[in-house]
Design an enzyme around this catalytic site. Structure first.
Site, PDB file in Angstrom:
ATOM      1  N   GLY A   1      40.701  40.444  34.542  1.00 37.26           N
ATOM      2  CA  GLY A   1      41.726  41.400  34.133  1.00 37.26           C
ATOM      3  C   GLY A   1      41.658  42.776  34.782  1.00 37.26           C
TER       4      GLY A   1
ATOM      5  N   ASP B   1      40.621  45.287  22.809  1.00 33.95           N
ATOM      6  CA  ASP B   1      41.415  44.757  21.701  1.00 33.95           C
ATOM      7  C   ASP B   1      40.524  44.791  20.456  1.00 33.95           C
ATOM      8  OD1 ASP B   1      43.051  43.262  20.048  1.00 33.95           O
ATOM      9  OD2 ASP B   1      43.274  41.569  21.387  1.00 33.95           O
TER      10      ASP B   1
HETATM   11  P1  IMP Z   1      38.469  41.916  22.819  1.00 33.12           P
HETATM   12  O1  IMP Z   1      37.117  41.280  22.913  1.00 33.12           O
HETATM   13  O2  IMP Z   1      39.245  41.425  21.619  1.00 33.12           O
HETATM   14  O3  IMP Z   1      38.401  43.439  22.858  1.00 33.12           O
HETATM   15  O4  IMP Z   1      39.325  41.431  24.057  1.00 33.12           O
HETATM   16  C1  IMP Z   1      39.034  41.858  25.333  1.00 33.12           C
HETATM   17  C2  IMP Z   1      39.567  40.967  26.409  1.00 33.12           C
HETATM   18  O5  IMP Z   1      40.600  40.091  25.961  1.00 33.12           O
HETATM   19  C3  IMP Z   1      40.185  41.821  27.492  1.00 33.12           C
HETATM   20  O6  IMP Z   1      39.236  42.157  28.473  1.00 33.12           O
HETATM   21  C4  IMP Z   1      41.291  40.933  28.020  1.00 33.12           C
HETATM   22  O7  IMP Z   1      40.799  40.105  29.040  1.00 33.12           O
HETATM   23  C5  IMP Z   1      41.698  40.105  26.833  1.00 33.12           C
HETATM   24  N1  IMP Z   1      42.849  40.686  26.141  1.00 33.12           N
HETATM   25  C6  IMP Z   1      42.863  41.386  24.979  1.00 33.12           C
HETATM   26  N2  IMP Z   1      44.098  41.783  24.637  1.00 33.12           N
HETATM   27  C7  IMP Z   1      44.904  41.351  25.624  1.00 33.12           C
HETATM   28  C8  IMP Z   1      46.326  41.471  25.863  1.00 33.12           C
HETATM   29  O8  IMP Z   1      47.119  42.089  25.120  1.00 33.12           O
HETATM   30  N3  IMP Z   1      46.774  40.877  27.000  1.00 33.12           N
HETATM   31  C9  IMP Z   1      45.976  40.204  27.877  1.00 33.12           C
HETATM   32  N4  IMP Z   1      44.645  40.077  27.695  1.00 33.12           N
HETATM   33  C10 IMP Z   1      44.121  40.640  26.579  1.00 33.12           C
END
Ligand code: IMP
Length: 183
Positions: free
Chosen positions: A45, A104
């Site tokens: 990403g 996120d």
């Molecule tokens: P977390 O562990 O929930 O903070 O998610 C982190 C990872 O999930 C990010 O590095 C992204 O690769 C993916 N991610 C989280 N939210 C989104 C979104 O809205 N669109 C696309 N990828 C996301």
């Protein structure tokens, strides 16, 4: 049919993104002046953000990448992080700046920070392009944040849905019909 046909709303247009990245680059250049930071981009990403951020930094710096497994093809965090590709070098005694696309739940970042802290860098900070407001499940200290956005799923500028939409030059939400069931 073009990719843009699936876009619902452009949240952050290309020029706004690029202006903000230039600002972040200036701040990082000032604060890391003479420290030769190592930017660690999180694949896949953050590849676009890492490359634009690097070009906005005017002091000597280095770059490396780590790849982690994220959501698969769904849209929710499992909290389970797998390192698919590790760094090419030791970070002991280095000034490390982790470059993330989006925070996120914060679970991915939390795991990575713990992992990297164990390798004894001199400093360890985070530069995240996007932070979803109000939904972090772990307390995080983010030194640089590009934009705070609502907690909706977004794509573009490196971010995907089911491995698509990474090549959009802006950050956008998708129309409901663009979400296909990951069978
Ligand atoms: P977390 O562990 O929930 O903070 O998610 C982190 C990872 O999930 C990010 O590095 C992204 O690769 C993916 N991610 C989280 N939210 C989104 C979104 O809205 N669109 C696309 N990828 C996301």
């Amino acid at each position: 049919m073009g990719l843009a046909d699936d876009v619902d709303e452009i949240l952050i247009p290309e020029e706004v993104l690029q202006d903000r990245i230039r600002e972040l680059g200036k701040r990082i250049s000032a604060e890391y002046n003479s420290k030769e930071p190592l930017l660690v981009g999180i694949l896949t990403g953050a590849f676009m953000f890492t490359s634009d951020l690097l070009r906005a930094i005017s002091v000597p710096c280095h770059v490396d990448f780590m790849a982690t497994a994220s959501y698969g093809s769904g849209t929710e965090s499992s909290g389970i992080v797998r390192i698919l590709k590790d760094l090419n070098q030791s970070i002991e005694g280095r000034h490390v700046l982790l470059v993330e696309d989006i925070v996120d739940s914060g679970l991915t970042l939390n795991y990575l920070l713990k992992n990297l802290r164990g390798r004894r860098p001199a400093t360890l900070e985070v530069c995240a392009l996007l932070q979803k407001k109000g939904i972090q499940r772990v307390p995080l200290d983010l030194r640089y944040v590009g934009f705070e956005i609502p907690p909706d799923f977004v794509v573009g500028y490196g971010l995907d849905y089911a491995e698509k939409f990474r090549n959009l030059p802006y950050i956008a939400t998708l129309k409901p019909e663009a979400y296909t069931d990951p069978a």
